[in-house]
Motif scaffolding. Structure first.
Motif, PDB file in Angstrom:
ATOM      1  N   ALA A   1      88.671  86.624   0.632  1.00 41.00           N
ATOM      2  CA  ALA A   1      87.736  86.734   1.757  1.00 41.00           C
ATOM      3  C   ALA A   1      86.288  86.828   1.326  1.00 41.00           C
ATOM      4  N   THR A   2      86.017  86.940   0.033  1.00 47.78           N
ATOM      5  CA  THR A   2      84.629  86.978  -0.442  1.00 47.78           C
ATOM      6  C   THR A   2      84.191  85.625  -1.004  1.00 47.78           C
ATOM      7  N   LEU A   3      85.050  84.613  -0.931  1.00 46.81           N
ATOM      8  CA  LEU A   3      84.681  83.298  -1.427  1.00 46.81           C
ATOM      9  C   LEU A   3      83.573  82.699  -0.570  1.00 46.81           C
ATOM     10  N   THR A   4      82.752  81.866  -1.177  1.00 49.81           N
ATOM     11  CA  THR A   4      81.708  81.179  -0.421  1.00 49.81           C
ATOM     12  C   THR A   4      82.305  79.940   0.243  1.00 49.81           C
ATOM     13  N   PRO A   5      81.713  79.456   1.324  1.00 50.78           N
ATOM     14  CA  PRO A   5      82.273  78.304   2.033  1.00 50.78           C
ATOM     15  C   PRO A   5      82.542  77.094   1.164  1.00 50.78           C
ATOM     16  N   CYS A   6      81.697  76.860   0.154  1.00 45.88           N
ATOM     17  CA  CYS A   6      81.898  75.683  -0.683  1.00 45.88           C
ATOM     18  C   CYS A   6      83.186  75.771  -1.493  1.00 45.88           C
ATOM     19  N   GLN A   7      83.767  76.972  -1.600  1.00 43.55           N
ATOM     20  CA  GLN A   7      85.018  77.139  -2.339  1.00 43.55           C
ATOM     21  C   GLN A   7      86.240  77.037  -1.423  1.00 43.55           C
ATOM     22  N   LEU A   8      86.006  76.821  -0.131  1.00 49.09           N
ATOM     23  CA  LEU A   8      87.091  76.781   0.839  1.00 49.09           C
ATOM     24  C   LEU A   8      87.209  75.386   1.434  1.00 49.09           C
ATOM     25  N   SER A   9      88.405  75.043   1.843  1.00 46.81           N
ATOM     26  CA  SER A   9      88.647  73.754   2.466  1.00 46.81           C
ATOM     27  C   SER A   9      89.229  73.967   3.854  1.00 46.81           C
ATOM     28  N   TYR A  10      88.530  73.505   4.867  1.00 52.22           N
ATOM     29  CA  TYR A  10      88.987  73.687   6.248  1.00 52.22           C
ATOM     30  C   TYR A  10      90.305  72.949   6.486  1.00 52.22           C
ATOM     31  N   GLU A  11      90.516  71.833   5.760  1.00 51.74           N
ATOM     32  CA  GLU A  11      91.725  71.033   5.978  1.00 51.74           C
ATOM     33  C   GLU A  11      92.934  71.567   5.233  1.00 51.74           C
ATOM     34  N   ASP A  12      92.741  72.504   4.325  1.00 55.97           N
ATOM     35  CA  ASP A  12      93.837  73.023   3.505  1.00 55.97           C
ATOM     36  C   ASP A  12      94.650  74.030   4.316  1.00 55.97           C
ATOM     37  N   ALA A  13      95.882  73.663   4.669  1.00 54.30           N
ATOM     38  CA  ALA A  13      96.708  74.524   5.524  1.00 54.30           C
ATOM     39  C   ALA A  13      96.989  75.868   4.874  1.00 54.30           C
ATOM     40  N   LYS A  14      97.202  75.870   3.564  1.00 52.48           N
ATOM     41  CA  LYS A  14      97.487  77.128   2.880  1.00 52.48           C
ATOM     42  C   LYS A  14      96.276  78.046   2.884  1.00 52.48           C
ATOM     43  N   GLN A  15      95.089  77.471   2.743  1.00 57.54           N
ATOM     44  CA  GLN A  15      93.891  78.313   2.800  1.00 57.54           C
ATOM     45  C   GLN A  15      93.701  78.878   4.203  1.00 57.54           C
ATOM     46  N   ARG A  16      94.025  78.088   5.212  1.00 62.01           N
ATOM     47  CA  ARG A  16      93.899  78.591   6.578  1.00 62.01           C
ATOM     48  C   ARG A  16      94.868  79.743   6.813  1.00 62.01           C
ATOM     49  N   LYS A  17      96.059  79.672   6.232  1.00 61.33           N
ATOM     50  CA  LYS A  17      97.026  80.766   6.360  1.00 61.33           C
ATOM     51  C   LYS A  17      96.521  82.013   5.632  1.00 61.33           C
ATOM     52  N   ARG A  18      95.878  81.807   4.503  1.00 60.28           N
ATOM     53  CA  ARG A  18      95.306  82.952   3.791  1.00 60.28           C
ATOM     54  C   ARG A  18      94.197  83.603   4.618  1.00 60.28           C
ATOM     55  N   VAL A  19      93.450  82.774   5.335  1.00 60.84           N
ATOM     56  CA  VAL A  19      92.422  83.321   6.218  1.00 60.84           C
ATOM     57  C   VAL A  19      93.057  84.240   7.260  1.00 60.84           C
TER      58      VAL A  19
END
Length: 312
Positions: A229-247
């Motif tokens: 949750a402290t990652l910057t936006p450039c390290q995140l991918s809106y299209e990545d389903a697994k990252q969205r679940k982590r959110v």
């Protein structure tokens, strides 16, 4: 009150320590709900690890565990305690309908959490220290700082056992043991009067029981959620389903992080008073500089504009 402490660490995005303080008086209730959440979310894996979440059941279980942890951080009984979600089940009368299973602790569990973040990893520290000595030093700093901040003369701390989750890795990577006796001696010497070690206190690594492994896994998932949750936006991918679940997992801690951001004085009337501390540190001009890490967690304008995080 005697607390056992569960420790985990992460080398991702610099260096992190987490210390989960679990009172022996309420440990059984916490464990019971964590085990039940595994069952309701159909998670049959051996260990639950934030970094290796892959299946829907592992994500669902991790989300329930963070919800349980958030409720377990309640310190004071003021009216009805906050609920948590154990999982989801199919409704008997309508098999296509899924409903959530919610519970509440009967009394405040009084768990606490401390997160210590090394902004520049271990690179700032003396070149004369080997890698494990740097880990031992920051382990002691993080634990001592959390203990002094989260406890007081009116709420003293007695440490029972301290559980490590990476002892085998230390031996493999650094070719020596984690110096347990040195850590305990330093803590005992430097603790304030309201912090102490139980006469039978020891640091445990290998060979811990299954219940303690569950609580070590809970510390791992908590640290993973806070770190992610402290990652910057450039390290995140809106299209990545697994990252969205982590959110979605990270969102379970929204209200508590908001309390940390509002400040210590504002939290005094909350049932979550003194539940945790998220701190970041680095060496600057040859001295340690500390700051509050909670302001990097989810609520920054950069995260909100990214679209994944809503601060409501």
């Amino acid at each position: 009150m005697v607390y056992d402490i569960y420790h985990d660490e992460s080398k991702q995005e610099s260096y992190w320590h987490v210390f989960l303080f679990v009172p022996r008086d309420t440990r059984a209730d916490l464990l019971r709900y964590l085990v039940e959440a595994r069952h309701l979310n159909s998670y049959n894996g051996d260990r639950l690890n934030f970094k290796n979440l892959r299946s829907n059941s592992s994500f669902s279980c991790a989300k329930s565990w963070i919800s349980i942890l958030a409720a377990a951080l309640q310190q004071v009984e003021k009216g009805q305690l906050e609920p948590f979600i154990l999982g989801r089940v199919r409704a008997n009368r309508n098999p296509s309908s899924i409903c959530g299973v919610f519970e509440r602790f009967s009394t405040p569990p009084k768990c606490k959490i401390g997160v210590f973040h090394l902004e520049n990893g271990l690179r700032d520290m003396s070149v004369f220290l080997d890698g494990l000595s740097k880990i031992e030093t920051t382990f002691r700093m993080g634990l001592q700082g959390a203990a002094h901040y989260l406890f007081s003369e009116s709420e003293p701390l007695e440490i029972g056992k301290i559980f490590l989750d990476r002892e085998v890795h230390y031996r493999i990577e650094y070719r020596r043991e984690f110096d347990k006796s040195k850590i305990l001696n330093r803590l005992s010497t430097n603790f304030r009067q309201y912090c102490s070690l139980h006469p039978d206190c020891e640091i445990m690594g290998e060979g811990v029981g299954s219940d303690d492994n569950i609580l070590l896994d809970l510390a791992d998932v908590a640290l993973g959620a806070i770190r992610f949750a402290t990652l910057t936006p450039c390290q995140l991918s809106y299209e990545d389903a697994k990252q969205r679940k982590r959110v979605e997992i990270c969102k379970m801690l929204f209200p508590l992080v908001k309390k940390l951001r509002d400040g210590h004085a504002r939290m005094q009337n909350s049932r979550f008073v003194n539940f945790g501390t998220f701190s970041s540190a680095k060496i600057e001009d040859a001295t340690w500089q500390f700051k509050d890490l909670s302001h990097r967690y989810l609520f920054s304008p950069a995260h909100e504009s990214f679209g994944l995080f809503e601060a409501n």
